[in-house]
Design a protein around this motif. Structure first.
Motif, mmCIF file in Angstrom:
data_model
loop_
_atom_site.group_PDB
_atom_site.id
_atom_site.type_symbol
_atom_site.label_atom_id
_atom_site.label_comp_id
_atom_site.label_asym_id
_atom_site.label_seq_id
_atom_site.Cartn_x
_atom_site.Cartn_y
_atom_site.Cartn_z
ATOM 1 N N SER A 12 0.804 -1.200 0.000
ATOM 2 C CA SER A 12 0.000 0.000 0.000
ATOM 3 C C SER A 12 0.847 1.263 0.000
ATOM 4 C CB SER A 12 -0.901 -0.013 1.238
ATOM 5 O OG SER A 12 -0.118 -0.211 2.387
ATOM 6 N N ASP A 13 2.017 1.229 0.643
ATOM 7 C CA ASP A 13 2.821 2.441 0.685
ATOM 8 C C ASP A 13 3.639 2.630 -0.573
ATOM 9 O OD1 ASP A 13 5.773 1.304 2.389
ATOM 10 O OD2 ASP A 13 4.194 0.168 1.392
ATOM 11 N N GLN A 64 -2.003 0.660 6.580
ATOM 12 C CA GLN A 64 -2.880 1.767 6.218
ATOM 13 C C GLN A 64 -4.301 1.451 6.658
ATOM 14 O OE1 GLN A 64 -2.725 3.104 2.200
ATOM 15 N NE2 GLN A 64 -0.521 3.435 2.193
ATOM 16 N N SER A 65 -5.083 2.484 6.765
ATOM 17 C CA SER A 65 -6.479 2.280 7.126
ATOM 18 C C SER A 65 -7.222 1.634 5.961
ATOM 19 C CB SER A 65 -7.127 3.619 7.473
ATOM 20 O OG SER A 65 -7.383 4.364 6.293
ATOM 21 N N TRP A 67 -9.925 2.507 4.735
ATOM 22 C CA TRP A 67 -10.469 3.564 3.878
ATOM 23 C C TRP A 67 -9.454 3.986 2.834
ATOM 24 C CZ3 TRP A 67 -15.426 4.523 3.627
ATOM 25 C CH2 TRP A 67 -16.231 4.235 4.728
ATOM 26 N N LYS A 68 -8.178 4.072 3.207
ATOM 27 C CA LYS A 68 -7.154 4.437 2.241
ATOM 28 C C LYS A 68 -6.980 3.345 1.193
ATOM 29 C CE LYS A 68 -4.434 7.514 5.193
ATOM 30 N NZ LYS A 68 -3.097 7.745 5.827
ATOM 31 N N CYS A 71 -9.991 3.601 -1.141
ATOM 32 C CA CYS A 71 -9.898 4.739 -2.054
ATOM 33 C C CYS A 71 -8.884 4.476 -3.159
ATOM 34 C CB CYS A 71 -9.530 5.998 -1.278
ATOM 35 S SG CYS A 71 -10.853 6.615 -0.211
ATOM 36 N N ARG A 72 -7.771 3.858 -2.806
ATOM 37 C CA ARG A 72 -6.770 3.530 -3.820
ATOM 38 C C ARG A 72 -7.336 2.566 -4.854
ATOM 39 N NH1 ARG A 72 -2.452 -0.516 -2.079
ATOM 40 N NH2 ARG A 72 -4.250 -1.798 -2.605
ATOM 41 N N ASP A 222 -9.853 -5.272 1.590
ATOM 42 C CA ASP A 222 -9.438 -4.022 2.235
ATOM 43 C C ASP A 222 -9.832 -3.945 3.701
ATOM 44 O OD1 ASP A 222 -8.373 -3.195 -0.177
ATOM 45 O OD2 ASP A 222 -10.144 -2.079 -0.778
#
Length: 403
Positions: A12-13, A64-65, A67-68, A71-72, A222
């Motif tokens: 994710s990062d 990461q959350s 939600w992130k 959204c991605r 997610d």
């Protein structure tokens, strides 16, 4: 995506703003092995990913959350939705995945789910409070009825083929993809038994139509929601791991089944010591997951826990780009291994190694679209490069790999 109707180091990062990065196209080089040459149109690119334990960001599940992550994924979908038709192409021989009864079932479930979703939204907005209650009750009934009509949560393959030597000492489990009903999962495991000459147990990932299935994928991928199919599959996997009579446990996932397989092996790692998991082998086709854990200390004294992990993907498959190819790309500047035409008998290719959180050996078929299991992915095992370097391919026709 699988049968009946249709199916379904970048963490994710490291993902781009628009979602998982697509791997760079590689040159089309003819591949050879112990057999006829592969078509130069569809060479195989392959590389290895060693699971890296993050020192700063922590385990993937907590980086990461949700939600992130959501959204991605939504940004990526919005920017690439025009590629979605490619999951059905080429259309040749799709009879093994797409049937009229399956199409009718999926259309009906999609219409019902869309109506229910609209009613729930209207009710939640206060247009008609009573409507919300009725819509929720109707949704519960729909889920119950649709699930019941698809039969048992597990089913056994029924192909009429001779069993491989020592097949009674192995357990093969398969988890189907999105938009696959019970009959489709049965078709999948029958085909797998025909290929490998081992009985295969299907863990049914029930379909409730495209809309609800996609929602379930998001929750599983997610938000780490442990759904009923994950629980059923894990109990079957756990029993196999604990069975002292079994010497090998093979777990196969396709599409959304890759997400479910990921959740199952995460729980295995939480419950069992590594030496117990050595008999477990993991294989995915077009996995939609965003990680595969296989931690080790990076030394011979601390090897990875699982016996083997492989992933198969078509370069033009949107789901593979969304999942395995987007989260296990080669580092910039590295070239995937494409076995050259001049490879001599006896030579053994080396594969680029990268660190990431989608562990295993990747086999990417270049210049090829398609997402359906029987129509678009079984054939990848016929490629001479895959035949030579894939452990899963050694099981074909009842074969056994060297331990």
């Amino acid at each position: 995506m699988g049968s009946s109707a249709t199916d379904d180091k970048a963490t994710s990062d490291k993902a781009t703003a628009n979602g998982p990065p697509a791997p760079a196209p590689a040159p089309a080089t003819k591949a050879t092995a112990n057999g006829p040459p592969a078509s130069p149109k569809f060479p195989i690119a392959s590389w290895d990913v060693q699971y890296i334990i993050q020192q700063s960001n922590g385990p993937f599940l907590f980086q990461q959350s949700p939600w992130k992550l959501l959204c991605r994924d939504l940004r990526y979908t919005a920017s690439t939705f025009w590629q979605l038709p490619d999951i059905f192409l080429p259309l040749s021989d799709t009879g093994g995945d797409i049937r009229l009864t399956g199409i009718i079932a999926q259309v009906l479930m999609l219409v019902i789910s869309l109506v229910l979703a609209v009613l729930i939204v209207l009710g939640a907005l206060g247009v008609a409070p009573l409507l919300l209650v009725l819509a929720v009750l109707a949704t519960v009934v729909f889920v119950r009825v649709a699930s019941a009509l698809q039969g048992a949560s597990t089913r056994q393959s029924k192909a009429d083929v001779p069993s491989a030597v020592n097949a009674d000492k192995e357990k093969w489990l398969f988890v189907n993809g999105i938009c696959t009903t019970g009959s489709g999962a049965q078709s999948n495991v029958d085909r797998l038994q025909t290929l490998f000459h081992r009985p295969v147990t299907a863990v049914l990932n029930r379909s409730l139509g495209m809309l609800f299935d996609l929602g379930e994928c998001i929750l599983q991928r997610d938000y780490r929601l442990i759904t009923q199919d994950i629980r059923v599959g894990y109990f079957a996997l756990r029993d196999a791991v604990l069975d002292p009579k079994l010497e090998r446990v093979v777990l196969i996932g396709h599409s959304q089944g890759g997400i479910i397989v990921t959740a199952m092996i995460d729980q295995l790692l939480a419950e069992f010591p590594h030496h117990v998991l050595k008999k477990v082998e993991i294989y995915t086709f077009a996995s939609a997951a965003n990680h595969i854990c296989d931690p080790s200390g990076g030394t011979p004294d601390s090897p990875p826990p699982f016996g083997h992990i492989e992933h198969f993907a078509n370069q033009g498959d949107w789901v593979s780009q969304f999942g395995v190819l987007g989260h296990a790309p080669l580092p910039p500047g590295d070239t995937p291994n494409i076995i050259a035409e001049e490879e001599k008998d006896g030579e053994v290719a080396t594969f680029p190694m990268t660190d990431g959180e989608f562990a295993g050996r990747i086999f990417e078929r270049l210049n090829h679209t398609g997402h359906l299991l029987n129509s678009h992915y079984n054939s990848i095992l016929d490629n001479p490069v895959v035949r030579k370097y894939s452990r899963l391919a050694t099981y074909l026709d009842g074969g056994n790999p060297v331990p």
